[in-house]
Write an enzyme that holds these catalytic residues in place. Sequence first.
Site, PDB file in Angstrom:
ATOM      1  N   ASP A 164      48.188  52.570  44.304  1.00 28.92           N
ATOM      2  CA  ASP A 164      47.321  53.205  43.344  1.00 28.92           C
ATOM      3  C   ASP A 164      47.089  54.448  43.923  1.00 28.92           C
ATOM      4  O   ASP A 164      47.382  54.786  45.118  1.00 28.92           O
ATOM      5  CB  ASP A 164      46.117  52.299  43.451  1.00 28.92           C
TER       6      ASP A 164
ATOM      7  N   ASP B  85      45.665  58.913  36.679  1.00 27.74           N
ATOM      8  CA  ASP B  85      45.154  58.712  35.208  1.00 27.74           C
ATOM      9  C   ASP B  85      43.661  58.718  35.534  1.00 27.74           C
ATOM     10  O   ASP B  85      43.278  58.905  36.567  1.00 27.74           O
ATOM     11  CB  ASP B  85      45.344  57.296  34.784  1.00 27.74           C
TER      12      ASP B  85
ATOM     13  N   ALA C  41      40.544  51.133  33.520  1.00 27.94           N
ATOM     14  CA  ALA C  41      39.009  51.215  33.398  1.00 27.94           C
ATOM     15  C   ALA C  41      38.433  49.926  32.713  1.00 27.94           C
ATOM     16  O   ALA C  41      37.775  49.821  31.640  1.00 27.94           O
ATOM     17  CB  ALA C  41      38.926  52.289  32.542  1.00 27.94           C
TER      18      ALA C  41
ATOM     19  N   CYS D  21      36.990  23.005  46.228  1.00 30.71           N
ATOM     20  CA  CYS D  21      38.396  22.732  45.913  1.00 30.71           C
ATOM     21  C   CYS D  21      39.030  21.984  47.059  1.00 30.71           C
ATOM     22  O   CYS D  21      38.400  21.254  47.893  1.00 30.71           O
ATOM     23  CB  CYS D  21      38.992  24.203  45.550  1.00 30.71           C
TER      24      CYS D  21
ATOM     25  N   CYS E 158      41.864  23.361  48.899  1.00 29.29           N
ATOM     26  CA  CYS E 158      42.308  23.913  49.814  1.00 29.29           C
ATOM     27  C   CYS E 158      42.217  23.582  51.405  1.00 29.29           C
ATOM     28  O   CYS E 158      41.228  22.760  51.548  1.00 29.29           O
ATOM     29  CB  CYS E 158      42.186  25.683  49.490  1.00 29.29           C
TER      30      CYS E 158
ATOM     31  N   CYS F 128      38.684  24.309  52.230  1.00 28.41           N
ATOM     32  CA  CYS F 128      37.751  23.447  51.653  1.00 28.41           C
ATOM     33  C   CYS F 128      37.849  22.124  52.350  1.00 28.41           C
ATOM     34  O   CYS F 128      36.897  21.304  52.473  1.00 28.41           O
ATOM     35  CB  CYS F 128      37.966  23.285  50.093  1.00 28.41           C
TER      36      CYS F 128
HETATM   37  N1  GUN Z   1      42.018  50.317  39.424  1.00 30.22           N
HETATM   38  C1  GUN Z   1      41.045  49.934  38.313  1.00 30.22           C
HETATM   39  N2  GUN Z   1      40.943  50.372  37.454  1.00 30.22           N
HETATM   40  C2  GUN Z   1      41.706  51.435  37.465  1.00 30.22           C
HETATM   41  C3  GUN Z   1      42.059  52.582  36.348  1.00 30.22           C
HETATM   42  O1  GUN Z   1      41.766  52.609  35.524  1.00 30.22           O
HETATM   43  N3  GUN Z   1      43.380  53.572  37.055  1.00 30.22           N
HETATM   44  C4  GUN Z   1      43.604  53.413  38.256  1.00 30.22           C
HETATM   45  N4  GUN Z   1      44.667  54.265  38.511  1.00 30.22           N
HETATM   46  N5  GUN Z   1      43.242  52.216  39.080  1.00 30.22           N
HETATM   47  C5  GUN Z   1      42.386  51.277  38.607  1.00 30.22           C
HETATM   48 ZN    ZN Z   2      38.743  25.840  48.698  1.00 26.96          ZN
END
Ligand code: GUN
Ligand code: ZN
Length: 677
Positions: free
Chosen positions: A85, A120, A187, A270, A272, A275
């Site tokens: 990201d 973005d 978002a 659960c 797993c 758990c």
């Molecule tokens: N991680 C969570 N929401 C967003 C987003 O709107 N844009 C980006 N780039 N990363 C995110």
């Molecule tokens: Zn578990």
Amino acid sequence: MNFQIKYKDAMGRIGILKTPHGNVKTPAFMPVIHPGKQTINVKKYGAEIVITNAYIIYKNLDLKNKALKIGVHGLIDFNGPVVTDSGSFQLSEYGDIDVSNREIIEFQEKIGADIGTSLDIPTPPFVSRRRAEKELDTTIKRAKEALEVRDNIMLNSVVQGSTYSDLRAKCATILGEMDFQVFPMGAVVPLLESYKFSDLLDVTMASVTHLPDSRPRHLMGAGHPMIFAFAVAIGCDFFDSASYILYAENDRLMTPTGTYKLENLSEMPCSCKICNDYTPNDLKIMEKDERVQLIAQHNLHISFAEIRKIKQAIIQGSLLELMEQRCRVHPQLLDAVRNLKKYTENLERYDPVFKKSAFFYSGPESLNRPEIFRHLKRLDRLPAQKTLFLIPSVEKPYLKNLVDKSGIFQRSQKRTRKGEVEKSGKFYQKIHNKNVDNSDHSDLIQLAVVDVPFGIIPLEIDEIYPLAQNEAPIIIDEDSKKFVKEVLENYTKKFHRVIVSEDILKTFNLNFGFEYGDLNALNINIGDRQKIEYIADYQFGHGVGKALFKGDINIIKSKKTSRIRHIYHCEKLIATIRARDGAIVLAMEGAIRLHKYLKYPKNRVVVSKEAEPFAREGKSIFAKFVINCDMSIRANEEVLIVNENDDLLAFGKSILNGNEIMDFLVGQAVKTRKGGK
Ligand code: GUN
Ligand code: ZN
């Protein structure tokens, strides 16, 4: 073009995304890896792909130098596909960051990320339209710039537009026309955190329905297994989140049915490893660091288990059942499923026509399902009759159970709670057109069962999927009564005369002008030929039945079940009725007849010259060779494969729908049954 679809259900798909570090099967959950602090080896719990933050790496000199030297895979010690990201999240949190779009893309490429992200602007939900539009312009400008800057790296391009459906749609359309490999929807975290799942649905649908089908979509920041099934059913392929660790830090355990606080647990939630190996008390008394690690491991285990469950559901065609179950865990998730009614038409376009598993009614929300919408639309394909005779439901298969041993049609039965057949009394009628004579018109009668949830089931087609392959409770809820009443009000308008049993009048509260009629003289028999003609019309379109089964035909039945199996003309097989779902499966003679009757491009997949020899040999058709097709084709339908001159080359079963066949450039479009004409 490095994404292909293997299986579909609702708008969900199982796909394969190719990346420089290997293939990823979708739907996939990508755990967020903190480049400086990660201690859990997420691969061990099922992660095939991870996401990390290029901005955090860029800002920390040590991390930056290490990443530039050994690459991001070495830095976070993960040798599979790594998504990065861009720092947009930090931008939305702190209002400003000190890196440009250009710099961060170049950096992601330099450190060897498989999929990078442009900078973005995550415009939050419910902001002013002016702000949403202005920020969207910037997001789109940066997306374009990202394409100029990138050399080889695969790129995300995030759909923004706040909670304005038209802005999301506009953004998706513009980005979708550009060369991005994955489309995240951004978002949405504030919507997830405030459980505004209905708004999440609107935002996601506005985006997904305007994005190309041939590329995967990523619901950014979604990491609670509770919503995975829902999100996959509306077309999301990827999820990512740091929730597994953030929740663990707050002693919270995730499950697909909700979140548990450790302090409230007396049993582990659960099966797993964590758990099984620990009790809540063991966890409560241990050092915080150790506990966080263990809870995070549970959170990962259960998230990947849910993804596996979803993949299995897609393969067997029960994703909508799973979604409906999951959405009962929170009222606002249930609201989202109720809101899904707005999108039934979209879902229908992508939902396969035939599935391996039966349709299970789980509550009034099931009435909005695409299978029911499709059935009611396809009823219009059947031959028009003058009189409609509505019969209360019996055990399935309806027709078989309505005909007694001597072959006489028993119209006065109904299904009881115990599943026994009980005599039901009087019949009522309504005549719309007084000019039509009031006799029986035995040859012009449509006999149909009234049942939940499909409303009206003409007896000729009572064994085709999903009309026989569905289960609903015998105790009928009020929503279903209202739904069936509306269906009946609409459907009966098409007939001159409607006859209905007292039982149906009462159950569905039909108080629109029926009079008691003495109709005891009625005797009806539905012939095999009529049955197959109706099935063909229902499956392929009005008039196909008469064309497909024209002339002398020979109907062969199963000795064991006495159901129709094969339909021949002389020695030539026209079609087979598939035992599993009652569908017509074409044979060569059937394909020729269908091709002759249906006008181009109906039911056709048109392949290029270079693919023609392969099609004629009966090889499956790859999407990249398709140059045109009938856009109304759904997945799992019988389709004709032709060349540009509409010469019939082969026939087979569509893997994808019309939109997808045209949009994809990799993977199969049609599984050919036979070629060689
Ligand atoms: N991680 C969570 N929401 C967003 C987003 O709107 N844009 C980006 N780039 N990363 C995110
Ligand atoms: Zn578990």
